[in-house]
Design an enzyme around this catalytic site. Structure first.
Site, PDB file in Angstrom:
ATOM      1  N   SER A  70       0.838  -1.190   0.000  1.00  0.00           N
ATOM      2  CA  SER A  70       0.000   0.000   0.000  1.00  0.00           C
ATOM      3  C   SER A  70       0.882   1.253   0.000  1.00  0.00           C
ATOM      4  O   SER A  70       1.634   1.472  -0.954  1.00  0.00           O
ATOM      5  CB  SER A  70      -0.959  -0.052   1.194  1.00  0.00           C
ATOM      6  OG  SER A  70      -2.044   0.818   1.014  1.00  0.00           O
ATOM      7  N   ASP A  84      -8.319  -7.235  -4.384  1.00  0.00           N
ATOM      8  CA  ASP A  84      -7.950  -5.987  -3.710  1.00  0.00           C
ATOM      9  C   ASP A  84      -8.976  -4.900  -4.034  1.00  0.00           C
ATOM     10  O   ASP A  84      -9.112  -4.508  -5.194  1.00  0.00           O
ATOM     11  CB  ASP A  84      -6.555  -5.554  -4.167  1.00  0.00           C
ATOM     12  CG  ASP A  84      -6.015  -4.361  -3.394  1.00  0.00           C
ATOM     13  OD1 ASP A  84      -6.780  -3.718  -2.654  1.00  0.00           O
ATOM     14  OD2 ASP A  84      -4.814  -4.062  -3.541  1.00  0.00           O
ATOM     15  N   HIS A 127      -7.105  -6.456   0.361  1.00  0.00           N
ATOM     16  CA  HIS A 127      -6.171  -5.432   0.830  1.00  0.00           C
ATOM     17  C   HIS A 127      -5.876  -5.677   2.312  1.00  0.00           C
ATOM     18  O   HIS A 127      -5.996  -4.777   3.151  1.00  0.00           O
ATOM     19  CB  HIS A 127      -6.784  -4.045   0.618  1.00  0.00           C
ATOM     20  CG  HIS A 127      -5.786  -2.936   0.554  1.00  0.00           C
ATOM     21  ND1 HIS A 127      -5.078  -2.611  -0.586  1.00  0.00           N
ATOM     22  CD2 HIS A 127      -5.370  -2.056   1.492  1.00  0.00           C
ATOM     23  CE1 HIS A 127      -4.297  -1.578  -0.348  1.00  0.00           C
ATOM     24  NE2 HIS A 127      -4.443  -1.226   0.914  1.00  0.00           N
TER      25      HIS A 127
END
Length: 298
Positions: free
Chosen positions: A102, A247, A275
């Site tokens: 991320s 995701d 995620h």
């Protein structure tokens, strides 16, 4: 496990080393507003058992690292990237395998561009390439419009997560449940969500930080100029881009888009992964990372 407090330009960073210091160093760079504890112990231990000395650390404004009023002490991705280098320096590591998720995905790309001599390999996941204007894509998603980049925009689950973080929560129990709900949304629909697993992790993270309040300051950091995306073609570090197939923030083919801009970069797809890092994805994820680090040292 040994820990070190690192002071850099009046910023103090908490860090921890796991495994045998004689093994190949591997630096984990967490996502936005997340501390070192966002890398689950079970996952870190897999990496260490595979022959890595794993280093994880708290970003500034998370965990046990320094916290400041962002309005008075603003910073950007360049400072976050130099924080990562300061961690390597503190552990006397000349160069390391780097894994970023991320926000750490973006930091990893910047390190590969600006400090390539400090990277043995780079693995990135749960994010986009530097040439993708994520802020613009997020705005498009909120309006129900197509992305500026032409890539898929964040899904409804991600937008719901952003809205969740804006809702007030009073007691520690309410804050804890909000943290668990955040991960339920980010986990996606591919892997069944184990609320007890994530509640346990969030209790550890809150205990580590000394508060159930979650930082939000990293949402205020402007992303690097998209013009830096053109520089990806000069990266020489061996790069692995992992695509979490469920995701909600960076859906397929974001990893392929990134890999196509870096010479020799490879893509590995992790089915059902969202995620988040639930136990169900630890084995394939660690296997992909370790295969990449081993290939670069043969």
């Amino acid at each position: 496990m040994p820990t070190r407090m690192i002071t850099k330009d009046e910023v103090t960073l908490w860090s921890e080393g796991i495994g045998d210091p004689a093994d190949a160093p591997l630096l984990l760079i967490a996502g936005g507003n997340l501390s070192a504890r966002s890398w689950p112990d079970e996952f870190v231990e897999r990496l260490a058992a595979a022959g890595h000395f794993v280093i994880r650390y708290d970003h500034r404004d998370t965990g046990r690292s320094s916290r400041y009023d962002f309005a008075l002490h603003p910073y950007g991705f360049d400072e976050l990237a130099t924080d990562a280098l300061a961690v390597l320096d503190a552990w006397q590591v000349r160069a390391a395998h780097v894994v970023g998720m991320s926000l750490g995905n973006t930091i990893g790309q910047l390190l590969a561009l600006d400090a390539p001599e400090r990277l043995l390999t780079l693995t990135v996941m749960l994010g986009g390439a530097l040439d993708v204007d994520f802020d613009a894509d997020l705005e498009a998603a909120l309006k129900g419009e197509p992305s500026v980049s032409g890539l898929p925009v964040p899904s409804r689950r991600f937008l719901d997560m952003m809205m969740l973080l804006q809702q007030p929560a009073g007691t520690d129990e309410e804050l804890l449940e909000r943290r668990v709900e955040k991960w339920r949304l980010l986990n996606g629909e591919g892997v069944p969500f184990d609320s007890d697993e994530f509640r346990r992790r969030e209790l550890l993270a809150a205990g580590h930080a000394g508060t159930f309040d979650e930082p939000i300051v990293h949402h205020m950091i402007p992303q690097p100029p998209v013009s830096r995306g053109a520089e990806l073609a000069r990266i020489t570090t061996p790069v692995l881009a992992i695509q979490a197939m469920c995701d909600p923030a960076a859906p397929p083919p974001h990893a392929r888009h990134l890999a196509d801009r870096i010479p020799g970069a490879r893509v590995v797809e992790i089915e059902n992964m969202g995620h988040a890092l639930p136990l169900a994805v630890h084995e394939p994820l660690a296997a992909a990372i370790c295969a990449h680090t081993r290939a670069a040292t043969v």
